[in-house]
Design a protein around this motif. Structure first.
Motif, PDB file in Angstrom:
ATOM      1  N   ASP A  43     -15.041  -3.675  21.199  1.00  0.00           N
ATOM      2  CA  ASP A  43     -14.082  -4.372  20.347  1.00  0.00           C
ATOM      3  C   ASP A  43     -14.160  -5.893  20.477  1.00  0.00           C
ATOM      4  N   TRP A  44     -15.388  -6.416  20.699  1.00  0.00           N
ATOM      5  CA  TRP A  44     -15.614  -7.859  20.652  1.00  0.00           C
ATOM      6  C   TRP A  44     -16.157  -8.215  19.280  1.00  0.00           C
ATOM      7  N   ARG A  45     -15.688  -9.319  18.703  1.00  0.00           N
ATOM      8  CA  ARG A  45     -16.339  -9.911  17.542  1.00  0.00           C
ATOM      9  C   ARG A  45     -17.469 -10.767  18.096  1.00  0.00           C
ATOM     10  N   LEU A  46     -18.611 -10.778  17.430  1.00  0.00           N
ATOM     11  CA  LEU A  46     -19.791 -11.433  17.989  1.00  0.00           C
ATOM     12  C   LEU A  46     -20.312 -12.567  17.138  1.00  0.00           C
ATOM     13  N   ILE A  47     -20.866 -13.535  17.843  1.00  0.00           N
ATOM     14  CA  ILE A  47     -21.753 -14.509  17.228  1.00  0.00           C
ATOM     15  C   ILE A  47     -22.941 -14.615  18.174  1.00  0.00           C
ATOM     16  N   GLY A  48     -24.125 -14.448  17.621  1.00  0.00           N
ATOM     17  CA  GLY A  48     -25.334 -14.508  18.431  1.00  0.00           C
ATOM     18  C   GLY A  48     -26.066 -15.813  18.235  1.00  0.00           C
ATOM     19  N   VAL A  49     -26.706 -16.285  19.295  1.00  0.00           N
ATOM     20  CA  VAL A  49     -27.587 -17.443  19.187  1.00  0.00           C
ATOM     21  C   VAL A  49     -28.910 -17.106  19.863  1.00  0.00           C
ATOM     22  N   ASP A  50     -29.970 -17.569  19.248  1.00  0.00           N
ATOM     23  CA  ASP A  50     -31.305 -17.392  19.807  1.00  0.00           C
ATOM     24  C   ASP A  50     -32.187 -18.482  19.217  1.00  0.00           C
ATOM     25  N   ILE A  51     -33.205 -18.864  19.937  1.00  0.00           N
ATOM     26  CA  ILE A  51     -34.094 -19.928  19.462  1.00  0.00           C
ATOM     27  C   ILE A  51     -35.126 -19.406  18.456  1.00  0.00           C
ATOM     28  N   SER A  52     -35.297 -18.086  18.393  1.00  0.00           N
ATOM     29  CA  SER A  52     -36.314 -17.485  17.542  1.00  0.00           C
ATOM     30  C   SER A  52     -35.772 -17.119  16.162  1.00  0.00           C
ATOM     31  N   THR A  53     -36.330 -17.745  15.145  1.00  0.00           N
ATOM     32  CA  THR A  53     -35.944 -17.431  13.767  1.00  0.00           C
ATOM     33  C   THR A  53     -36.215 -15.964  13.454  1.00  0.00           C
ATOM     34  N   ARG A  54     -37.338 -15.464  13.907  1.00  0.00           N
ATOM     35  CA  ARG A  54     -37.701 -14.065  13.654  1.00  0.00           C
ATOM     36  C   ARG A  54     -36.681 -13.097  14.284  1.00  0.00           C
ATOM     37  N   GLN A  55     -36.277 -13.384  15.525  1.00  0.00           N
ATOM     38  CA  GLN A  55     -35.296 -12.523  16.184  1.00  0.00           C
ATOM     39  C   GLN A  55     -33.925 -12.615  15.498  1.00  0.00           C
ATOM     40  N   ILE A  56     -33.544 -13.808  15.072  1.00  0.00           N
ATOM     41  CA  ILE A  56     -32.268 -13.969  14.374  1.00  0.00           C
ATOM     42  C   ILE A  56     -32.286 -13.175  13.064  1.00  0.00           C
ATOM     43  N   ASP A  57     -33.416 -13.167  12.364  1.00  0.00           N
ATOM     44  CA  ASP A  57     -33.525 -12.362  11.141  1.00  0.00           C
ATOM     45  C   ASP A  57     -33.288 -10.883  11.455  1.00  0.00           C
ATOM     46  N   LEU A  58     -33.858 -10.391  12.550  1.00  0.00           N
ATOM     47  CA  LEU A  58     -33.644  -8.991  12.955  1.00  0.00           C
ATOM     48  C   LEU A  58     -32.177  -8.744  13.288  1.00  0.00           C
ATOM     49  N   ALA A  59     -31.580  -9.666  14.025  1.00  0.00           N
ATOM     50  CA  ALA A  59     -30.169  -9.517  14.393  1.00  0.00           C
ATOM     51  C   ALA A  59     -29.285  -9.474  13.149  1.00  0.00           C
ATOM     52  N   ARG A  60     -29.578 -10.336  12.198  1.00  0.00           N
ATOM     53  CA  ARG A  60     -28.788 -10.349  10.958  1.00  0.00           C
ATOM     54  C   ARG A  60     -28.952  -9.051  10.183  1.00  0.00           C
ATOM     55  N   ARG A  61     -30.153  -8.478  10.203  1.00  0.00           N
ATOM     56  CA  ARG A  61     -30.360  -7.179   9.530  1.00  0.00           C
ATOM     57  C   ARG A  61     -29.530  -6.082  10.175  1.00  0.00           C
ATOM     58  N   ARG A  62     -29.214  -6.251  11.463  1.00  0.00           N
ATOM     59  CA  ARG A  62     -28.350  -5.302  12.175  1.00  0.00           C
ATOM     60  C   ARG A  62     -26.877  -5.608  11.948  1.00  0.00           C
ATOM     61  N   GLY A  63     -26.586  -6.637  11.157  1.00  0.00           N
ATOM     62  CA  GLY A  63     -25.201  -6.963  10.834  1.00  0.00           C
ATOM     63  C   GLY A  63     -24.558  -7.984  11.756  1.00  0.00           C
ATOM     64  N   LEU A  64     -25.324  -8.574  12.661  1.00  0.00           N
ATOM     65  CA  LEU A  64     -24.778  -9.558  13.590  1.00  0.00           C
ATOM     66  C   LEU A  64     -24.718 -10.935  12.935  1.00  0.00           C
ATOM     67  N   THR A  65     -23.600 -11.618  13.087  1.00  0.00           N
ATOM     68  CA  THR A  65     -23.528 -13.017  12.702  1.00  0.00           C
ATOM     69  C   THR A  65     -24.318 -13.770  13.753  1.00  0.00           C
ATOM     70  N   ALA A  66     -25.388 -14.436  13.343  1.00  0.00           N
ATOM     71  CA  ALA A  66     -26.279 -15.056  14.322  1.00  0.00           C
ATOM     72  C   ALA A  66     -26.885 -16.329  13.747  1.00  0.00           C
ATOM     73  N   VAL A  67     -27.123 -17.290  14.641  1.00  0.00           N
ATOM     74  CA  VAL A  67     -27.697 -18.567  14.235  1.00  0.00           C
ATOM     75  C   VAL A  67     -28.857 -18.941  15.150  1.00  0.00           C
ATOM     76  N   VAL A  68     -29.814 -19.645  14.569  1.00  0.00           N
ATOM     77  CA  VAL A  68     -30.920 -20.183  15.346  1.00  0.00           C
ATOM     78  C   VAL A  68     -30.411 -21.443  16.031  1.00  0.00           C
ATOM     79  N   ALA A  69     -30.505 -21.476  17.354  1.00  0.00           N
ATOM     80  CA  ALA A  69     -30.036 -22.636  18.100  1.00  0.00           C
ATOM     81  C   ALA A  69     -30.641 -22.638  19.485  1.00  0.00           C
ATOM     82  N   SER A  70     -30.750 -23.819  20.040  1.00  0.00           N
ATOM     83  CA  SER A  70     -31.184 -23.981  21.419  1.00  0.00           C
ATOM     84  C   SER A  70     -30.040 -23.568  22.339  1.00  0.00           C
ATOM     85  N   ALA A  71     -30.378 -23.026  23.487  1.00  0.00           N
ATOM     86  CA  ALA A  71     -29.362 -22.650  24.465  1.00  0.00           C
ATOM     87  C   ALA A  71     -28.735 -23.872  25.114  1.00  0.00           C
TER      88      ALA A  71
END
Length: 171
Positions: A43-71
């Protein structure tokens, strides 16, 4: 991540984060969103961050709100998330102190940073190279910087007056 490690990481997330009660969690180094189901199942709402555009695209396809960003610089406001979790990513960062400092910046007072990581010895296929003992079957974990305003959960020391470069953040 292999299935035994993934299941162990899921159990650790449940134990260390607990129920989200619709609060916001940053999935730091979210990759393709592998842990999203576990976190949303808690029951957590999520926002994901990762430096990889390709991985963020996969995460978004899974329904995750995600952005490309440096840690080292999230596109999030100060004190904007209730929790942050980084799962099996610590070896992917050039340096951990800037990552932990940035997580501290975005955590709300009372927020929690959960780090789940594998010990380097667990990379051995079947035994510890030094002792010959069986390799660990679960990841190591720590809940560090557990609060922006409470004593350190690792050392019990008083919190620092501002962001720290210590991995513990509160020390």
């Amino acid at each position: 991540m292999g299935q035994p490690f993934a299941r162990a990481a899921d159990r650790l997330l449940a134990r260390l984060l607990g129920p989200g009660q619709d609060r916001l969690c940053l999935d730091l180094g979210c990759g393709g969103g592998v842990q999203a189901a576990t976190l949303t199942g808690l029951d957590w709402r999520l926002i994901g961050v990762d430096i990889s555009t390709r991985q963020i695209d996969l995460a978004r396809r899974r329904g995750l709100t995600a952005v490309v960003a440096s840690a080292e610089r999230f596109p999030l406001a100060d004190q904007s998330v209730d929790a942050a979790a980084t799962i099996m990513t610590t070896t992917d960062f050039d340096a951990l102190p800037p990552v932990f400092t940035e997580a501290h910046r975005v955590l709300r007072p009372g927020g929690r940073l959960v780090v789940i990581a594998a010990h380097p010895a667990s990379a051995a296929p079947s035994s510890n190279a030094t002792t010959g003992a069986p390799a660990p079957s679960t990841p190591a974990t720590a809940s560090i910087g557990a609060s922006n305003n409470a004593p350190c959960s690792v050392t019990g020391s008083a919190p620092a007056s501002g962001p720290s470069t210590s991995p513990c953040l509160s020390c």
